[in-house]
Every structure is written in C-alpha cells, then in structure tokens.
Design a protein around this motif. Sequence first.
Motif, mmCIF file in Angstrom:
data_model
loop_
_atom_site.group_PDB
_atom_site.id
_atom_site.type_symbol
_atom_site.label_atom_id
_atom_site.label_comp_id
_atom_site.label_asym_id
_atom_site.label_seq_id
_atom_site.Cartn_x
_atom_site.Cartn_y
_atom_site.Cartn_z
ATOM 1 N N VAL A 92 -42.688 -26.651 43.155
ATOM 2 C CA VAL A 92 -41.881 -27.329 42.140
ATOM 3 C C VAL A 92 -42.782 -27.597 40.934
ATOM 4 O O VAL A 92 -43.987 -27.776 41.075
ATOM 5 C CB VAL A 92 -41.281 -28.656 42.662
ATOM 6 N N LEU A 93 -42.169 -27.608 39.774
ATOM 7 C CA LEU A 93 -42.941 -27.878 38.564
ATOM 8 C C LEU A 93 -43.627 -29.235 38.676
ATOM 9 O O LEU A 93 -42.983 -30.230 39.031
ATOM 10 C CB LEU A 93 -42.041 -27.876 37.331
ATOM 11 N N PRO A 94 -44.921 -29.294 38.378
ATOM 12 C CA PRO A 94 -45.618 -30.576 38.456
ATOM 13 C C PRO A 94 -45.180 -31.497 37.323
ATOM 14 O O PRO A 94 -44.880 -31.050 36.219
ATOM 15 C CB PRO A 94 -47.088 -30.190 38.314
ATOM 16 N N LYS A 95 -45.154 -32.780 37.611
ATOM 17 C CA LYS A 95 -44.788 -33.784 36.594
ATOM 18 C C LYS A 95 -45.888 -33.918 35.552
ATOM 19 O O LYS A 95 -45.623 -34.291 34.411
ATOM 20 C CB LYS A 95 -44.520 -35.142 37.247
ATOM 21 N N GLU A 125 -37.525 -30.706 32.359
ATOM 22 C CA GLU A 125 -37.645 -29.844 33.542
ATOM 23 C C GLU A 125 -36.755 -28.610 33.440
ATOM 24 O O GLU A 125 -37.162 -27.513 33.813
ATOM 25 C CB GLU A 125 -37.300 -30.638 34.801
ATOM 26 N N LYS A 126 -35.551 -28.763 32.930
ATOM 27 C CA LYS A 126 -34.607 -27.642 32.835
ATOM 28 C C LYS A 126 -35.171 -26.502 31.983
ATOM 29 O O LYS A 126 -35.069 -25.337 32.338
ATOM 30 C CB LYS A 126 -33.279 -28.126 32.255
#
Length: 147
Positions: A92-95, A125-126
């Motif tokens: 998942v994309l890291p914050k 995020e999108k």
Amino acid sequence: MLNIGKIEEGFVLDHIQAGKGMQIYNHLGLNKLDSTVAIIKNAKSKVMGKKDILKVECDIDTLNLDILAYIDHNITVNVIRAGEIIEKRALVLPKEITNVIRCHNPRCISSIEQGLPQVFYLADEKNEVYRCKYCDEKYTEGDASKN
C-alpha cells in the motif's frame, strides 16, 4: 529457456513493471547486501506483456516496503522459507516517505539544510500525490528518482 534456481530463504518481487527492476535494486540498496540477488528483466507475462522479477536470498526484514510501495504498489512480495512461498504481501502507498525523493523548491529548508531529511507525505491517495513536509511543494514525477 532461462532457468534461475529457487531460493531457500528470502523473497521474490514479482510483477515489477518492465524496466524498473534496476531502479528498485538501487533504491532498496540490494547492491550493499552480501546475498544472492537475481534480476530478471523483460520476462514474458500473460497479464503484463513483459515484467521484471527480483529474487533475493536474505531476510525479508532487510526490505523497505515503503520504498517499494512508493515506486510501484502493484508489486507482489513473495516471502520464501524452506524453498516455498509462505506468504504473499500486498503493498500500500506509504503515508510518509523519507529520503526517496527530493524537494525541488529552492526556498525549502530541506534544500538549504544539507543534513535535513527529505520527508514527503501522501496528500492525495487516489491520485498518488506526495507533498514536501516542510514547504508543502507537490512532488512531480519527472523531478527525481521515481521515473
């Protein structure tokens, strides 16, 4: 036919976009490991057409999943133990990412202070938009190391 032997302990990075294998190798610092690393470029793929694959014989904990997810969160991480896949990890994309990309705002403190880490946070995020933590400058993909 090319035959790369299986690994006993380590991980396989699969479904890497063709041509990005070396970039991932460099960003993850795999050149600094004293481990076996196989880089397979432009392997045939029914789904992707062509893909790169990395096989690394070392502990999965040496892998920075945030860097990997930032580069391409569609990569499959297969964890290998005793020669078998015991786990498949989705990315998942890291914050937040540190010292992977650089801020190109000449007025940003991270551009002036050499010892300051380059920190970016996930603003959208999108659309996969990252912004500098210090000056809020939007990272544009052509600017640095992600391309």
